[in-house]
Design an enzyme around this catalytic site. Structure first.
Site, mmCIF file in Angstrom:
data_model
loop_
_atom_site.group_PDB
_atom_site.id
_atom_site.type_symbol
_atom_site.label_atom_id
_atom_site.label_comp_id
_atom_site.label_asym_id
_atom_site.label_seq_id
_atom_site.Cartn_x
_atom_site.Cartn_y
_atom_site.Cartn_z
ATOM 1 N N LYS A 199 0.868 -1.182 0.000
ATOM 2 C CA LYS A 199 0.000 0.000 0.000
ATOM 3 C C LYS A 199 0.900 1.226 0.000
ATOM 4 O O LYS A 199 1.693 1.423 0.918
ATOM 5 C CB LYS A 199 -0.896 -0.013 1.231
ATOM 6 N N LYS A 252 -2.121 -1.594 -3.927
ATOM 7 C CA LYS A 252 -2.995 -0.416 -3.872
ATOM 8 C C LYS A 252 -2.161 0.844 -3.951
ATOM 9 O O LYS A 252 -1.200 0.948 -3.200
ATOM 10 C CB LYS A 252 -3.766 -0.466 -2.552
#
Ligand code: PBG
Length: 327
Positions: A199, A252
């Site tokens: 992330k 992500k």
């Protein structure tokens, strides 16, 4: 005269032939629909930067989950906006917290829909950081190890409420192992962990932070989220999560990191999700509203590309409209 094998155009001549040789498919069954559920809300509240996405009451979240299910979307991902925020983020593990209540309500109305709960503290802390802040350091930092116990507590309360999958998005080191141990100890050995493994500290989360009211009050998230410049480190993050017991990994955002979707898929061979985040959604919506892009074609090309890069699962705010276009 070109060599015969250079005549790739032969394979593009008809729609039927293109279909026969198509390598990548996107179906509603590949999609996850994220939803924002707000405590104490009794109506739908639009989110300015995310046209078509709203903050929902629990009743409306149940309704939306039903619509998603009817379109063939197997799973929803829940984010909670609590009634009150505090320094620790105690709303995250409240048995009567908004995500716990919404999870119970959705599972009761739509037992076949998979409820995935986002597992983080930033929506619940008054400072907006993803963990416990140590005030004694300057600048203040997030205390990794003190946060782990709170995340474990949150995971257990979400699983007890009926969450089918818990999805830690905090990026603390060691959280997957601690959450796995806590779930197992509570008898929830069958609850999978979907780890936000790679992330990135991304500008593309802007609209989400408006939606969840979770922009950090000071500093930024670069102390725990990843540097967009680092690809090998993302692979290492993914391997660590896999070793600690993650069942599904995630990259992500999606579009700026397609290379890492491919690298992590090839490296780990694990089920992999990609999160097509709020800023990616907002860009397409804004360009389409201005008449600069054709929305349907843009969205379907985007989702196909994320799947082609190696994602098994695509988490996207476009899920409902995409499912309609795909059926
Ligand atoms: C919580 C979390 C965020 C997103 C998902 N989980 C925000 C953040 O890290 O600031 C962003 C999702 C999106 O932009 O759609 N940690």
């Amino acid at each position: 005269m070109p060599f015969p094998q250079t005549r790739l155009r032969r394979l593009r001549a008809t729609r039927a032939l293109r279909g026969l040789i198509r390598e990548t498919e996107v179906t509603p069954a590949d999609l996850v629909y994220p939803m924002f559920v707000a405590h104490g809300l009794d109506r739908r509240e639009p989110i300015a930067a995310m046209p078509g996405i709203e903050r929902l009451s629990i009743a409306h979240a149940v309704e939306e989950a039903g619509e998603a299910a009817a379109l063939g979307i197997p799973a929803v991902l829940l984010f909670g906006l609590p009634a009150a925020k505090d320094a620790e983020g105690s709303g995250a593990w409240d048995e009567e917290g908004v995500v716990q209540l919404a999870t119970r309500a959705i599972k009761q109305a739509h037992p076949d829909t998979l409820v995935i709960t986002d597992l983080c503290l930033c929506e619940y802390t008054d400072h907006g950081h993803c963990g416990v802040v140590r005030e004694d350091s300057d600048p203040p930092t997030v205390d990794n190890d003190a946060t782990l116990e709170l995340l474990a507590r949150t995971a257990v309360s979400q699983a007890r409420a009926g969450a089918d999958i818990v999805a830690p998005s905090d990026m603390m080191d060691g959280r997957v192992g601690v959450i796995r141990a806590a779930l197992d100890e509570d008898g929830m050995t069958e609850t999978p962990i979907l780890a936000y493994s790679a992330k990135f500290a991304s500008a593309f989360y802007g609209p989400f932070r408006e939606a969840a009211d979770s922009a950090p009050a000071f500093g930024d998230r670069r102390g725990y989220q990843m540097d967009p410049a680092n690809g090998s480190e993302a692979v290492r993050e993914a391997r660590l999560d896999a070793d600690e017991g993650a069942d599904i990994l995630m990259v992500k955002p999606a579009l700026p990191y397609l290379d890492l979707i491919r690298r992590i898929k090839d490296d780990t061979d694990m089920p992999l999700a990609a999160y097509n985040v709020s800023g990616e959604y907002a860009m397409v919506k804004a360009a389409a509203a201005a008449g600069y892009l054709e929305e349907r074609a843009t969205v379907l090309e985007t989702l196909t590309s994320i799947r082609r890069a190696g994602a098994d699962i695509v988490i996207t705010y476009h899920a409902k409209e995409a499912a309609q276009w795909l059926s």
